[in-house]
Design a protein around this motif. Sequence first.
Motif, PDB file in Angstrom:
ATOM      1  N   ILE A  52       0.749  -1.161   0.135  1.00  0.00           N
ATOM      2  CA  ILE A  52       0.167   0.019  -0.067  1.00  0.00           C
ATOM      3  C   ILE A  52       0.968   1.294  -0.069  1.00  0.00           C
ATOM      4  N   TRP A  53       1.816   1.250   0.992  1.00  0.00           N
ATOM      5  CA  TRP A  53       2.610   2.413   0.833  1.00  0.00           C
ATOM      6  C   TRP A  53       4.103   1.890   0.557  1.00  0.00           C
ATOM      7  N   SER A  54       3.898   1.988  -0.903  1.00  0.00           N
ATOM      8  CA  SER A  54       5.291   1.375  -1.775  1.00  0.00           C
ATOM      9  C   SER A  54       6.501   2.135  -1.589  1.00  0.00           C
ATOM     10  N   ASN A  55       6.325   3.482  -1.089  1.00  0.00           N
ATOM     11  CA  ASN A  55       7.878   4.085  -1.059  1.00  0.00           C
ATOM     12  C   ASN A  55       8.373   4.047   0.406  1.00  0.00           C
ATOM     13  N   THR A  56       7.842   3.452   1.211  1.00  0.00           N
ATOM     14  CA  THR A  56       8.254   3.250   2.719  1.00  0.00           C
ATOM     15  C   THR A  56       9.625   2.836   2.810  1.00  0.00           C
ATOM     16  N   LYS A  57      10.510   3.552   3.469  1.00  0.00           N
ATOM     17  CA  LYS A  57      11.832   3.078   3.564  1.00  0.00           C
ATOM     18  C   LYS A  57      12.323   2.444   4.715  1.00  0.00           C
TER      19      LYS A  57
END
Length: 596
Positions: A300-305
Amino acid sequence: MAVDNALSSLLGPPACEKDAKALQFLEEMTRNADSVQDNVLAKILTQNSEVEYLKRFNLDGAIDRETFKSKIPMIRYEDLQPEIQRIANGDRSSILSAHPISEFLTSSGTSAGERKLMPTIKQELDRRQLLYSLLMPVMNLYVPGLDKGKGLYFLFVKSETRTPGGLLARPVLTSYYKSDHFKTRPYDPYNVYTSPNEAILCADSFQSMYTQMLCGLLEREQVLRVGAVFASGLLRAIRFLQLHWCELSDDIESGMLNKKITDPTVQDCVVNILKPNPKLAEFVRMECGKENWEGIITRIWSNTKYLDVIVTGAMAQYIPTLDYYSGGLPKACTMYASSECYFGLNLNPMCKPSEVCYTIMPNMAYFEFLPHEPAGISQDSTPKLVDLADVELGKEYELVITTYAGLYRYRVGDILRVTGFHNSAPQFHFVRRKNVLLSIDSDKTDEAELQKAVENASQLLREFNTSVVEYTSHADTKTIPGHYVIYWELLVKNSANSPGDEVLNQCCLAMEESLNSVYRQGRVADNSIGPLEIRVVKNGTFEELMDYAISRGASINQYKVPRCVNFTPIMELLDSRVVSKHFSPALPRWAPERRR
């Protein structure tokens, strides 16, 4: 401005001038740890020289360490309770601090089953804010580009009460979130959240979580990091999404906020964010509608590092579940703090959870360390406390603090192991809370409290001529929220009159009623703890447990039934002998108490 040490070596120079100044401050504090500590103690003793507590020990204005250590005793909370009670009842004289006590911070540690009241002063907010201001400059060294997006953090306020004297009593993070330091914090591109302040400050836990999740979904592409204070809190948010994704998707598609959200301030702030977005709604339905939720955070939050959560101490039990839902994202433990005092930072925040260590910031308080020996090893009856700069690598200590707000040589109860040094400031691995047996969230249950709960619950078995022969416990974190599991072996003297399911369910509730207010608040108000479970095991199970321990080298003469178990083979043995399972049928009694 150059930062001349390993802090800046991983990813080059600090991200900006502001970061460079923060890191330079950190360097100066840790390079001169001992002299900073000297100055901190002198300042505390000078500021509070006329307070009643210190005058009792005839310091006579002395501000040096030697006099302080020779005259001021080391104390626990119980030793300070009479002074705390006077302040709570309205005594405004200078009892502990020259500055007025502005409020009490309620500690999740327990004393006689209730929250501790920690005195604080307004100036402490500045010290806490200073530590917060160092977090992102350190993180920016390891994860570039955090200013290009937002953080999805699930942050909540908890209930607060007033003492008879009118002082607020509330958890430390509730105090911080409700302060101007948080509400009117200056804009910082590195520290922008998807959650509006209004949602964080909403006292209704459902409305707060729903709104924070909704805003996080609406801005999903901007999210670069996902977090909560504790690992357990982040998993509750995932569970909330599992239960409410249909409603959230409907809101996103229609652009209309769920009618369950009735708080007007929350409604007003969401109106400016929520617009019809059928494409996003379909995406959420597609991902959440799948049976497999593995990696749901990055799906869902594909840019989460990375995940920003505490996974040390009791929270380490949640690491496998976090890995499952996040696809193994790094977990950053950034700060070490408590109600009594904020302590320090993790200068290598992207390390493995098992390697997390915190660098104590010597400007936060005056720190001493009580040597701690593992159980079974004899300890000096009067061990000498060690200064911050004099702790030894590899040794374990209990933390002892002296604060500006009026705690003097106070035993915090945290056991720490020295893992290294940053400049002259030691770095510590958090080992555990002293004497804590069970913990799911912010609750802490010790052996004496568990024993009392078992005794109270077993009263219900008397009319069936049944008793509890042996018991042990386990914090089950496979469920969300986690819950206490108590294993009982029963002696039933008349099988024709044995206690049935309803009675044993009531035993679960009786145990919960006997546990402290922090546990009961977690069950009733915070929804952070699930119903307590009793698993009845076959007769002879605890003998098998002893045989297993002896086969692994335990002494038959010194063997004691462990009151809490985590070792997988023991868990498997116990679970293979379970004959019935029972759950608390209702919520225990809890209400925000007036702090007498």
